[in-house]
Design an enzyme around this catalytic site. Structure first.
Site, PDB file in Angstrom:
ATOM      1  N   ASN A  10      49.055  42.222  45.642  1.00  0.00           N
ATOM      2  CA  ASN A  10      48.108  42.975  46.485  1.00  0.00           C
ATOM      3  C   ASN A  10      47.923  42.509  48.047  1.00  0.00           C
ATOM      4  O   ASN A  10      48.700  41.664  48.205  1.00  0.00           O
ATOM      5  CB  ASN A  10      46.665  42.820  45.618  1.00  0.00           C
ATOM      6  CG  ASN A  10      46.624  41.113  45.229  1.00  0.00           C
ATOM      7  OD1 ASN A  10      46.180  40.607  45.999  1.00  0.00           O
ATOM      8  ND2 ASN A  10      46.738  40.785  44.015  1.00  0.00           N
ATOM      9  N   ASP A  17      46.198  41.940  37.502  1.00  0.00           N
ATOM     10  CA  ASP A  17      45.765  42.088  36.148  1.00  0.00           C
ATOM     11  C   ASP A  17      46.901  42.305  35.247  1.00  0.00           C
ATOM     12  O   ASP A  17      46.968  42.285  33.979  1.00  0.00           O
ATOM     13  CB  ASP A  17      44.803  43.319  36.215  1.00  0.00           C
ATOM     14  CG  ASP A  17      43.516  42.797  36.808  1.00  0.00           C
ATOM     15  OD1 ASP A  17      43.047  41.759  36.674  1.00  0.00           O
ATOM     16  OD2 ASP A  17      42.698  43.568  37.427  1.00  0.00           O
ATOM     17  N   LYS A  21      32.538  37.129  31.760  1.00  0.00           N
ATOM     18  CA  LYS A  21      33.307  36.069  31.919  1.00  0.00           C
ATOM     19  C   LYS A  21      32.431  35.091  32.021  1.00  0.00           C
ATOM     20  O   LYS A  21      32.780  33.644  32.185  1.00  0.00           O
ATOM     21  CB  LYS A  21      34.111  36.154  33.159  1.00  0.00           C
ATOM     22  CG  LYS A  21      35.243  37.421  33.356  1.00  0.00           C
ATOM     23  CD  LYS A  21      36.010  37.336  34.742  1.00  0.00           C
ATOM     24  CE  LYS A  21      36.907  38.577  34.575  1.00  0.00           C
ATOM     25  NZ  LYS A  21      38.120  38.412  35.385  1.00  0.00           N
ATOM     26  N   LYS A  45      30.794  41.708  35.078  1.00  0.00           N
ATOM     27  CA  LYS A  45      31.765  40.805  35.180  1.00  0.00           C
ATOM     28  C   LYS A  45      31.391  39.437  34.795  1.00  0.00           C
ATOM     29  O   LYS A  45      31.881  38.350  33.862  1.00  0.00           O
ATOM     30  CB  LYS A  45      32.417  40.687  36.398  1.00  0.00           C
ATOM     31  CG  LYS A  45      33.973  41.557  36.484  1.00  0.00           C
ATOM     32  CD  LYS A  45      34.450  41.678  37.464  1.00  0.00           C
ATOM     33  CE  LYS A  45      35.278  42.879  37.912  1.00  0.00           C
ATOM     34  NZ  LYS A  45      35.931  42.981  39.004  1.00  0.00           N
ATOM     35  N   LYS A  84      69.094  42.711  39.814  1.00  0.00           N
ATOM     36  CA  LYS A  84      68.329  43.845  40.612  1.00  0.00           C
ATOM     37  C   LYS A  84      68.627  45.381  40.076  1.00  0.00           C
ATOM     38  O   LYS A  84      69.577  45.610  39.727  1.00  0.00           O
ATOM     39  CB  LYS A  84      69.253  43.847  42.109  1.00  0.00           C
ATOM     40  CG  LYS A  84      68.298  44.698  43.152  1.00  0.00           C
ATOM     41  CD  LYS A  84      68.803  44.844  44.726  1.00  0.00           C
ATOM     42  CE  LYS A  84      68.071  45.897  45.172  1.00  0.00           C
ATOM     43  NZ  LYS A  84      69.060  46.333  46.205  1.00  0.00           N
ATOM     44  N   PHE A  90      34.630  35.876  41.862  1.00  0.00           N
ATOM     45  CA  PHE A  90      34.442  36.712  42.801  1.00  0.00           C
ATOM     46  C   PHE A  90      34.758  38.286  42.092  1.00  0.00           C
ATOM     47  O   PHE A  90      35.286  38.209  41.134  1.00  0.00           O
ATOM     48  CB  PHE A  90      35.628  36.591  43.996  1.00  0.00           C
ATOM     49  CG  PHE A  90      35.239  35.867  44.977  1.00  0.00           C
ATOM     50  CD1 PHE A  90      35.308  34.094  44.732  1.00  0.00           C
ATOM     51  CD2 PHE A  90      34.976  35.994  46.284  1.00  0.00           C
ATOM     52  CE1 PHE A  90      34.999  33.433  45.682  1.00  0.00           C
ATOM     53  CE2 PHE A  90      34.550  35.171  47.218  1.00  0.00           C
ATOM     54  CZ  PHE A  90      34.541  33.911  46.920  1.00  0.00           C
TER      55      PHE A  90
HETATM   56  N1  CTP Z   1      40.547  36.887  37.749  1.00  0.00           N
HETATM   57  C1  CTP Z   1      41.328  35.628  36.975  1.00  0.00           C
HETATM   58  N2  CTP Z   1      42.382  36.007  36.461  1.00  0.00           N
HETATM   59  C2  CTP Z   1      42.826  37.211  36.052  1.00  0.00           C
HETATM   60  C3  CTP Z   1      42.210  38.380  36.942  1.00  0.00           C
HETATM   61  C4  CTP Z   1      40.787  38.003  37.620  1.00  0.00           C
HETATM   62  O1  CTP Z   1      40.903  34.660  37.112  1.00  0.00           O
HETATM   63  N3  CTP Z   1      43.884  37.755  35.570  1.00  0.00           N
HETATM   64  C5  CTP Z   1      39.434  36.278  38.358  1.00  0.00           C
HETATM   65  C6  CTP Z   1      39.506  36.498  39.998  1.00  0.00           C
HETATM   66  O2  CTP Z   1      39.875  35.565  40.582  1.00  0.00           O
HETATM   67  C7  CTP Z   1      38.077  36.754  40.337  1.00  0.00           C
HETATM   68  C8  CTP Z   1      37.517  37.447  38.938  1.00  0.00           C
HETATM   69  O3  CTP Z   1      38.368  37.156  37.998  1.00  0.00           O
HETATM   70  O4  CTP Z   1      37.496  35.809  40.593  1.00  0.00           O
HETATM   71  C9  CTP Z   1      37.405  39.072  39.014  1.00  0.00           C
HETATM   72  O5  CTP Z   1      38.499  39.510  39.411  1.00  0.00           O
HETATM   73  P1  CTP Z   1      38.790  41.079  39.550  1.00  0.00           P
HETATM   74  O6  CTP Z   1      39.991  41.481  39.832  1.00  0.00           O
HETATM   75  O7  CTP Z   1      37.561  41.659  40.427  1.00  0.00           O
HETATM   76  O8  CTP Z   1      38.036  41.426  38.182  1.00  0.00           O
HETATM   77  P2  CTP Z   1      38.849  41.968  36.829  1.00  0.00           P
HETATM   78  O9  CTP Z   1      38.284  40.836  35.826  1.00  0.00           O
HETATM   79  O10 CTP Z   1      40.577  41.682  37.117  1.00  0.00           O
HETATM   80  O11 CTP Z   1      38.550  43.250  36.595  1.00  0.00           O
HETATM   81  P3  CTP Z   1      38.972  44.901  36.967  1.00  0.00           P
HETATM   82  O12 CTP Z   1      40.345  44.458  37.661  1.00  0.00           O
HETATM   83  O13 CTP Z   1      38.855  45.661  36.030  1.00  0.00           O
HETATM   84  O14 CTP Z   1      37.807  45.119  38.009  1.00  0.00           O
END
Ligand code: CTP
Length: 433
Positions: free
Chosen positions: A244, A313, A376, A372, A323, A358
């Site tokens: 990302n 995610d 969490k 969230k 490759k 975050f």
């Molecule tokens: N985070 C994490 N590990 C993951 C995904 C997210 O520790 N595998 C943490 C990020 O560092 C952030 C928070 O979770 O502090 C939220 O991340 P975000 O991507 O906004 O949320 P997700 O839980 O991934 O939910 P979604 O993508 O469905 O919005």
């Protein structure tokens, strides 16, 4: 909201061509959140108008305490009390001689006698005057009396001669003043790297940057902060990955601010496009899996966990060993969930561990962030709408909303630098203690 503590500095300006540089010293001290008042000798006002300092400090500039317009009849006593530093820029041979011999025949020299604050003197004068045995004797005497000096440097002087006597660079003078201030009783710093031993070491501009023009209160002393930063990369094959746009700027800003405020900081950094700050322990972890492992290893030492990383995610179920060739019109990638680091930290949190997340959102920011935070089990969440101008991944600025556990109120943070936002986030973390 501010965590900066105001230090009070009296700036004494004596009569030399370098007097104009005192203006810059004043400005830098003010940027460092010092409250500065100015006193000048009669000769100094031949070089620069008291009005300049008055405009910049919004306070009466003392030259002569007998002057009819002086608002304070015992100015040399009041001026000298309750200050954290008495700084003389520039100091002439004459004012140094007066200080060394206890002569108090003008406002500045009376203030010197009446003050118990640390004194820092930045001399500037002609080389011969500097080298004169009387000047050197006076300096030795003042050093014995506990006065500190920012020694003049060598260079071309106003009188066109070359030699020692030039005022030290203003940044260095200010850095050394700040060095003394962080050691003052007002400061809670116990482990300042700007300690006595280093006092006379030259502080270069970059180091001054790291001082950040701020005398940060050490309100995070004793805290061990573990922060995930940057984006993760999930390999598809040896050359390709899913990732990302995260730059790491927000997480590194939090790390830097926390370090400045006295915390021991460990950063688990994925892919980042900016340099990590100094004085923080950086552990690299590229994939979500590696980041998860590194966090779990470091967690038991932490008192605060901040998940600022944009963790992928999903990752490919299988990583091709070689490759992938371009021999299909449509290629299906099967993805599986990565471990949720933040949720796992919460699940195994030990007593006293604060957990901050975050949330990067593109719609329903506050609602999604609140859910969230609950899901969490977080103490605090910082939500961004990454579609807003000035917020988001590679920007130096951010716009966010802070939500706190068990609190219906939200804290809206308008457009500001990530560095400023980092401090506000840490202010909120501290309030949770
Ligand atoms: N985070 C994490 N590990 C993951 C995904 C997210 O520790 N595998 C943490 C990020 O560092 C952030 C928070 O979770 O502090 C939220 O991340 P975000 O991507 O906004 O949320 P997700 O839980 O991934 O939910 P979604 O993508 O469905 O919005």
């Amino acid at each position: 909201m501010s965590k900066k503590e105001k230090y009070r500095v009296d700036l004494g300006v004596s009569g030399g061509i370098a007097a104009y540089k005192a203006i810059e010293v004043l400005r830098l001290l003010q940027k460092s959140d010092c409250e500065v008042r100015v006193a000048m000798t009669r000769h100094a006002i031949e070089f620069i108008q008291p009005l300049t300092f008055r405009a910049l400090t919004d306070a009466y500039v003392l030259v002569d305490d007998y002057a009819p317009e002086n608002p304070d009849p015992i100015a040399h006593i009041n001026f000298s009390q309750n200050i954290d530093l008495f700084l003389i820029v520039p100091a002439t041979a004459n004012i140094i001689a007066k200080f060394a011999n206890g002569i108090a025949d003008d406002f500045l020299s009376s203030t010197y006698l009446a003050s118990t604050a640390p004194v820092l003197i930045a001399p500037a004068m002609n080389t011969t005057m500097w080298e004169n045995a009387a000047t050197q004797r006076n300096i030795e005497q003042l050093k014995k009396d506990g006065v500190r000096f920012v020694e003049p440097i060598s260079g071309e002087l106003a009188c066109k001669t070359v030699g020692t006597g030039k005022l030290e660079d203003v940044e260095n003078i200010v850095a050394q003043a700040l060095n003394l201030l962080v050691q003052s009783p007002k400061s809670k710093v116990q482990n300042s790297k700007y300690d006595d031993k280093n006092f006379n070491a030259k502080v270069n501009a970059q180091e001054l940057e790291t001082l950040d023009f701020g005398l940060w209160t050490q309100d995070l002393l004793g805290e061990k902060i573990l922060i995930t930063v940057g984006g993760t990369r999930e390999a598809i094959d040896p050359v390709r990955f899913i990732s990302n746009h995260s730059s790491g700027k927000m997480g590194f800003a939090v790390a830097k601010a926390a370090e400045k405020r006295g915390a021991k900081v460990t950063v688990i950094a994925g892919a980042t496009s900016v340099e990590p700050p100094e004085n923080v322990n950086v552990i690299r972890a590229i994939s979500a899996e590696e980041m998860h492992r590194a966090v779990m290893k470091e967690l038991e030492n932490a008192t605060v966990f901040i998940g600022a990383a944009a963790v992928a995610d999903y990752r490919p179920v299988k990583q091709a060993a070689t490759k992938i060739k371009k021999n299909k019109n449509i290629l299906h990638l099967e993805l599986e969930k990565t471990p949720d680091i933040l949720s796992d930290v919460s699940k195994i949190r030990h007593d006293g561990l604060l957990v901050v997340g975050f949330a990067a959102e593109t719609e329903n920011v506050v609602e999604y962030a609140r859910s969230k935070m609950q899901k969490k089990n977080l103490d605090l969440i910082v939500a961004n709408d990454i579609t807003k101008n000035g917020a988001g991944f590679d920007s130096d600025t951010n716009i966010a909303t802070i939500l706190r556990r068990g609190d219906k109120e939200k804290i809206e943070l308008p457009l500001m630098s990530k560095r400023e936002m980092a401090d506000i986030i840490l202010d909120e973390v501290i309030k949770l203690r």
